[in-house]
Every structure is written in C-alpha cells, then in structure tokens.
Scaffold this motif. Structure first.
Motif, PDB file in Angstrom:
ATOM      1  N   ALA A 143      -3.433  -7.346   3.330  1.00 15.06           N
ATOM      2  CA  ALA A 143      -2.476  -6.468   3.734  1.00 15.06           C
ATOM      3  C   ALA A 143      -3.182  -5.094   4.238  1.00 15.06           C
ATOM      4  CB  ALA A 143      -1.500  -6.319   2.680  1.00 15.06           C
ATOM      5  N   HIS A 144      -4.333  -4.836   3.748  1.00 17.77           N
ATOM      6  CA  HIS A 144      -4.873  -3.579   4.006  1.00 17.77           C
ATOM      7  C   HIS A 144      -6.345  -3.787   4.664  1.00 17.77           C
ATOM      8  CE1 HIS A 144      -2.952  -3.943  -0.064  1.00 17.77           C
ATOM      9  NE2 HIS A 144      -2.148  -2.598   0.258  1.00 17.77           N
ATOM     10  N   PHE A 145      -6.560  -2.418   5.235  1.00 15.85           N
ATOM     11  CA  PHE A 145      -8.081  -2.464   5.944  1.00 15.85           C
ATOM     12  C   PHE A 145      -8.986  -2.216   4.975  1.00 15.85           C
ATOM     13  CE2 PHE A 145      -5.605  -0.946   9.809  1.00 15.85           C
ATOM     14  CZ  PHE A 145      -5.883  -1.848  10.524  1.00 15.85           C
ATOM     15  N   ASP A 146      -8.684  -1.520   3.788  1.00 20.04           N
ATOM     16  CA  ASP A 146      -9.843  -0.884   2.956  1.00 20.04           C
ATOM     17  C   ASP A 146     -11.031  -0.223   3.654  1.00 20.04           C
ATOM     18  OD1 ASP A 146      -8.233  -2.098   0.928  1.00 20.04           O
ATOM     19  OD2 ASP A 146      -9.454  -4.036   0.975  1.00 20.04           O
ATOM     20  N   LEU A 147     -10.345   0.586   4.639  1.00 23.72           N
ATOM     21  CA  LEU A 147     -11.548   1.318   5.549  1.00 23.72           C
ATOM     22  C   LEU A 147     -11.469   2.950   5.123  1.00 23.72           C
ATOM     23  CD1 LEU A 147     -10.918  -0.278   8.817  1.00 23.72           C
ATOM     24  CD2 LEU A 147     -12.966  -0.319   7.536  1.00 23.72           C
ATOM     25  N   ARG A 148     -10.783   3.232   4.029  1.00 21.58           N
ATOM     26  CA  ARG A 148     -10.917   4.643   3.521  1.00 21.58           C
ATOM     27  C   ARG A 148     -12.377   5.300   3.472  1.00 21.58           C
ATOM     28  NH1 ARG A 148      -5.762   6.641   0.712  1.00 21.58           N
ATOM     29  NH2 ARG A 148      -4.518   4.513   1.143  1.00 21.58           N
ATOM     30  N   ASN A 149     -12.759   6.275   3.864  1.00 17.71           N
ATOM     31  CA  ASN A 149     -13.982   7.028   3.441  1.00 17.71           C
ATOM     32  C   ASN A 149     -14.141   7.177   2.050  1.00 17.71           C
ATOM     33  OD1 ASN A 149     -16.624   8.028   4.340  1.00 17.71           O
ATOM     34  ND2 ASN A 149     -15.757   9.927   3.416  1.00 17.71           N
ATOM     35  N   ASP A 150     -13.304   7.564   1.254  1.00 17.76           N
ATOM     36  CA  ASP A 150     -13.223   7.534  -0.103  1.00 17.76           C
ATOM     37  C   ASP A 150     -11.772   7.456  -0.815  1.00 17.76           C
ATOM     38  OD1 ASP A 150     -12.073  10.403  -0.935  1.00 17.76           O
ATOM     39  OD2 ASP A 150     -13.357  10.718   0.796  1.00 17.76           O
ATOM     40  N   TYR A 151     -12.034   7.200  -1.949  1.00 23.99           N
ATOM     41  CA  TYR A 151     -10.425   7.109  -2.779  1.00 23.99           C
ATOM     42  C   TYR A 151     -10.520   7.827  -3.860  1.00 23.99           C
ATOM     43  CZ  TYR A 151      -6.129   5.441  -4.297  1.00 23.99           C
ATOM     44  OH  TYR A 151      -4.948   5.179  -4.788  1.00 23.99           O
ATOM     45  N   LEU A 152      -9.653   9.333  -3.532  1.00 26.51           N
ATOM     46  CA  LEU A 152      -9.774  10.339  -4.790  1.00 26.51           C
ATOM     47  C   LEU A 152     -11.187  10.727  -4.914  1.00 26.51           C
ATOM     48  CD1 LEU A 152      -7.253   8.812  -7.262  1.00 26.51           C
ATOM     49  CD2 LEU A 152      -6.894  10.508  -5.365  1.00 26.51           C
ATOM     50  N   ILE A 176      -6.620 -10.308   9.408  1.00 29.57           N
ATOM     51  CA  ILE A 176      -5.284 -10.908   9.598  1.00 29.57           C
ATOM     52  C   ILE A 176      -4.200 -10.861   8.612  1.00 29.57           C
ATOM     53  CG2 ILE A 176      -4.244 -13.194  10.111  1.00 29.57           C
ATOM     54  CD1 ILE A 176      -6.929 -14.474  10.969  1.00 29.57           C
ATOM     55  N   GLY A 177      -3.308 -10.331   9.021  1.00 31.05           N
ATOM     56  CA  GLY A 177      -2.177  -9.814   7.911  1.00 31.05           C
ATOM     57  C   GLY A 177      -1.970  -8.535   7.607  1.00 31.05           C
ATOM     58  N   VAL A 178      -2.480  -7.722   8.367  1.00 31.36           N
ATOM     59  CA  VAL A 178      -2.804  -6.314   7.802  1.00 31.36           C
ATOM     60  C   VAL A 178      -1.543  -5.576   8.039  1.00 31.36           C
ATOM     61  CG1 VAL A 178      -3.801  -5.451   9.938  1.00 31.36           C
ATOM     62  CG2 VAL A 178      -4.056  -3.942   7.806  1.00 31.36           C
ATOM     63  N   LEU A 194     -16.325  -2.414  16.055  1.00 34.05           N
ATOM     64  CA  LEU A 194     -16.764  -3.511  15.464  1.00 34.05           C
ATOM     65  C   LEU A 194     -15.427  -4.301  14.997  1.00 34.05           C
ATOM     66  CD1 LEU A 194     -19.742  -2.049  13.323  1.00 34.05           C
ATOM     67  CD2 LEU A 194     -19.699  -3.848  15.158  1.00 34.05           C
ATOM     68  N   ILE A 195     -14.441  -3.737  15.061  1.00 40.13           N
ATOM     69  CA  ILE A 195     -13.278  -4.176  14.288  1.00 40.13           C
ATOM     70  C   ILE A 195     -12.010  -4.592  15.142  1.00 40.13           C
ATOM     71  CG2 ILE A 195     -11.324  -3.361  12.517  1.00 40.13           C
ATOM     72  CD1 ILE A 195     -13.467  -1.565  11.641  1.00 40.13           C
ATOM     73  N   GLU A 196     -11.615  -5.834  14.794  1.00 41.54           N
ATOM     74  CA  GLU A 196     -10.203  -6.590  15.561  1.00 41.54           C
ATOM     75  C   GLU A 196      -9.262  -6.536  14.359  1.00 41.54           C
ATOM     76  OE1 GLU A 196     -11.029  -9.740  17.920  1.00 41.54           O
ATOM     77  OE2 GLU A 196     -13.149  -9.274  18.179  1.00 41.54           O
ATOM     78  N   TYR A 197      -8.172  -6.453  14.741  1.00 42.67           N
ATOM     79  CA  TYR A 197      -7.022  -6.969  13.476  1.00 42.67           C
ATOM     80  C   TYR A 197      -5.828  -7.548  14.402  1.00 42.67           C
ATOM     81  CZ  TYR A 197      -5.289  -2.120  14.509  1.00 42.67           C
ATOM     82  OH  TYR A 197      -4.766  -0.909  15.404  1.00 42.67           O
ATOM     83  N   VAL A 198      -5.365  -8.333  13.653  1.00 45.33           N
ATOM     84  CA  VAL A 198      -3.882  -9.085  13.747  1.00 45.33           C
ATOM     85  C   VAL A 198      -3.011  -8.536  12.865  1.00 45.33           C
ATOM     86  CG1 VAL A 198      -2.808 -11.255  14.148  1.00 45.33           C
ATOM     87  CG2 VAL A 198      -5.261 -11.166  14.787  1.00 45.33           C
ATOM     88  N   PRO A 199      -2.197  -7.636  13.240  1.00 42.61           N
ATOM     89  CA  PRO A 199      -1.082  -7.063  12.022  1.00 42.61           C
ATOM     90  C   PRO A 199      -0.151  -8.026  11.781  1.00 42.61           C
ATOM     91  CG  PRO A 199      -1.283  -5.415  13.917  1.00 42.61           C
ATOM     92  CD  PRO A 199      -1.984  -6.939  14.389  1.00 42.61           C
ATOM     93  N   ASP A 230      -8.035 -11.519   0.501  1.00 45.40           N
ATOM     94  CA  ASP A 230      -7.515 -10.775  -0.451  1.00 45.40           C
ATOM     95  C   ASP A 230      -5.899 -11.353  -0.723  1.00 45.40           C
ATOM     96  OD1 ASP A 230      -5.776  -8.791  -1.780  1.00 45.40           O
ATOM     97  OD2 ASP A 230      -6.942  -7.416  -0.989  1.00 45.40           O
ATOM     98  N   MET A 231      -5.453 -11.803  -2.018  1.00 51.45           N
ATOM     99  CA  MET A 231      -4.217 -12.388  -1.989  1.00 51.45           C
ATOM    100  C   MET A 231      -3.096 -11.547  -1.822  1.00 51.45           C
ATOM    101  SD  MET A 231      -4.772 -15.576  -2.863  1.00 51.45           S
ATOM    102  CE  MET A 231      -3.156 -16.146  -3.719  1.00 51.45           C
ATOM    103  N   ASP A 232      -3.101 -10.169  -1.663  1.00 52.02           N
ATOM    104  CA  ASP A 232      -2.159  -9.584  -1.233  1.00 52.02           C
ATOM    105  C   ASP A 232      -1.776  -9.856   0.241  1.00 52.02           C
ATOM    106  OD1 ASP A 232      -3.511  -7.605   0.320  1.00 52.02           O
ATOM    107  OD2 ASP A 232      -4.002  -6.399  -1.410  1.00 52.02           O
ATOM    108  N   PHE A 233      -2.802 -10.509   1.015  1.00 50.17           N
ATOM    109  CA  PHE A 233      -2.100 -11.030   2.117  1.00 50.17           C
ATOM    110  C   PHE A 233      -0.636 -11.644   2.134  1.00 50.17           C
ATOM    111  CE2 PHE A 233      -2.141 -15.275   4.760  1.00 50.17           C
ATOM    112  CZ  PHE A 233      -2.378 -14.682   6.037  1.00 50.17           C
ATOM    113  N   TYR A 234      -0.532 -12.322   1.000  1.00 53.01           N
ATOM    114  CA  TYR A 234       0.555 -13.119   0.850  1.00 53.01           C
ATOM    115  C   TYR A 234       1.737 -12.283   0.506  1.00 53.01           C
ATOM    116  CZ  TYR A 234      -1.677 -17.596   0.500  1.00 53.01           C
ATOM    117  OH  TYR A 234      -2.592 -18.847   0.982  1.00 53.01           O
ATOM    118  N   ASP A 235       2.866 -12.566   0.707  1.00 54.86           N
ATOM    119  CA  ASP A 235       3.956 -11.729   0.310  1.00 54.86           C
ATOM    120  C   ASP A 235       4.105 -11.623  -1.258  1.00 54.86           C
ATOM    121  OD1 ASP A 235       6.938 -10.605   1.663  1.00 54.86           O
ATOM    122  OD2 ASP A 235       7.340 -11.523  -0.522  1.00 54.86           O
TER     123      ASP A 235
END
Ligand SMILES: [Mn+2]
Length: 308
Positions: A143-152, A176-178, A194-199, A230-235
């Motif tokens: 569901a996510h890209f997980d592409l942040r530069n940092d988290y907090l 896939i599924g982002v 470098l990145i492709e995505y299928v939302p 990542d299992m959050d791909f699922y609903d």
C-alpha cells in the motif's frame, strides 16, 4: 566469510515446526526459509516480531494444493532454516545479521524466503543478495512506497526501506497496489528513473491480468527478480493484522491470483512482511500470508521447470 563460521550457524535459531511442514535437507533444498522477528521501528501497530511463528503455524493447517497454481507445495524443495536472532532496538545490527545469513544462502545457490518482521528487513535481504553478486529487479506488493528520506529523523525505518534500497543498491523497483504516501515519495517515484508503479486505482481498471503484464514488462530486461509482499497490499477486511492498515486494498482472491502468476525462473528471493499478530483477530492475516507464500513459491518452482 570464507574460512570462518557460517553466519547461519551463528545467528539462526531453528523453529519447532517448519513452514508448510516441509523440511528437506540443505543439500536437497532450493528455497531456504528464514524468519526475521524484528519490529523495532514499527510506528503504529507493532508485533511483527511474532509473525514468523504465527505464519509457520498457520501454514501447517493449509492443504498442500495451490488454488490458482496447479501443483502441490509438498513437491517443492523447501528447508526452513529458522529465525535470525534479531537484535531488539537495533535496526543496524539486525540488518547486518540478515544480510550475512542471506549472503551465505545465496552463495550456495539457495533462494532465500524471508518471513518478516517489519518491512525494513527487506533492506538486509537485498544487501545480502548484493554481497553475493545478485542485483535483482524488485517487485513490491504494498500500500506504501516506503520511500521517505527519514521517519521522524530516523533513516532506517520501515517507512524508508526502499529509499535506502535505491540509494545504496540502485535497484529497479515496481510497486503494485500502492495507495498511501506523502508527496516527496510520489515525486521520487516519478522522477528517479528506477521506479515504476501501478497504483491501486489503476489496478482496479487493468485487473490482475494487467498487473501481471506490467510485471512481465518491468522484468523483461532483468537477470534476477526479487518479490517483496507487504501484507498491507491487501484490504484490511482480508488482512487486518498489519502494522499500517490502509483501506481500499486487494481482496484475498486478487492477491492470491497475482502471487500465483509472479513466479519466474529468475526469482532469487522473496519476502512476506508486516503481519502483526497482536492485531490479527482469528489469525486470518497469518493464514493469508502463508497461502500467498505458498502460491508464490509453487509458481516460481513450476516456472523453474524443476517439478518432479
Ligand atoms: Mn506497507
């Protein structure tokens, strides 16, 4: 590593029950299952450290036939190597251990199959493959890209795992599924080259078959393929027990159908991450994780043309 003790002998704890109840010898096996019970950077619903155990237990209750793949998991040469002794609170030490174990396995020609743990563990796996000379194209169901530069302020987090992957290793990514991200992630995904995505909204239109075609196109020029689920791909209706649930995800049938067609003879590693058993009423997310992995391994094995 030549000459010294093997990392997997130093850092792995063998499980009481192997995944799918299959335990071939190291010599016979192609797929080497490794759990990584680590969740120290989880930002919302921690508990992923319990997932390897719960996914293994759930896998024992599944029938061995594929739903979408014609075949039987009992025929697939799997060895469950156990869990990496993750270091609570230390992402860096845990990633190092994961990388060393994966490097060992890859150098022996094994395909690591990693049970997370939070998504950050994927960075350790990809580092280990790179150390063994493997630089796969990476297909990510998430569901996510997980592409942040940092988290907090933290650079090594489940929310930054693919930013570090792109920076450190320069691997190509297809998501896939982002469907949930901040602007900086979308900008990077669109501009990095470098990145492709299928939302997920696009997946609604093109369907599973369209997503499979997108994956085949993406992987067309690749020597090796890595698949991260990542299992959050699922609903959340199908997979409520995840670290960061996002509505509007795939159904279990869509996900299983997709997993059953992503197998490829070039697969050099897979992972299933982010199950959080404390938030998983009835264990349904662990069951779905186990079945998703079963379809994926079965399809990869059959496409390797090595059934028998
Ligand atoms: Mn995610």
């Amino acid at each position: 590593m030549e000459g010294g003790p093997r990392a997997r002998d130093l850092y792995l704890q063998r499980p009481p029950e192997p995944v799918f109840g299959i335990q071939r010898s190291r010599e016979e096996s192609l797929f080497s299952v490794v759990g990584v019970p680590f969740d120290s950077t989880s930002s919302y619903r921690p508990g992923q450290r319990f997932a390897p155990r719960e996914i293994r237990l759930a896998s024992l209750e599944l029938e061995s036939n594929g739903y979408y793949v014609e075949g039987d998991i009992d025929r697939v040469p799997i060895a469950d190597e156990g869990d990496v002794a993750a270091v609570p609170g230390s992402a860096l030490l845990t990633l190092e251990r994961v990388a060393r174990v994966v490097e060992d396995l890859a150098r022996e020609g094994k395909v690591p199959v990693v049970l997370g743990g939070e998504h950050l563990v994927t960075l350790g796996v990809l580092r280990g493959l790179a150390a063994a000379g493997l630089r796969p194209c990476v297909i990510v169901l998430d569901a996510h890209f997980d592409l942040r530069n940092d988290y907090l302020g933290e650079r090594f987090s489940h929310a930054t795992v693919f930013r570090r992957t792109v920076e450190e290793l320069g691997l190509k990514l297809l998501y896939i599924g982002v469907r949930a991200y901040e602007k900086s992630e979308e900008v990077l995904a669109s501009e990095s080259g470098l990145i492709e995505y299928v939302p997920m909204g696009r997946l609604d239109i093109i369907g599973v078959e369209g997503a499979v075609l997108a994956a085949r196109r993406f992987a067309g020029g690749c020597d090796r393929i890595y698949i991260s689920i990542d299992m959050d791909f699922y609903d959340p209706a199908y997979a409520p027990g995840v670290g960061n649930p996002e509505p509007g995800g795939a159904s279990s049938r869509e996900g299983l159908a997709l997993a059953s067609q992503l197998g490829d003879r070039r697969v050099c590693g897979v992972d299933v991450v982010e199950v959080s058993p404390p938030y998983d009423p009835g264990g349904v997310t662990s069951i779905l994780a186990a079945k998703t992995l079963q379809e994926l391994l079965l399809s990869a094995w059959l496409r390797m043309g090595r059934d028998g």
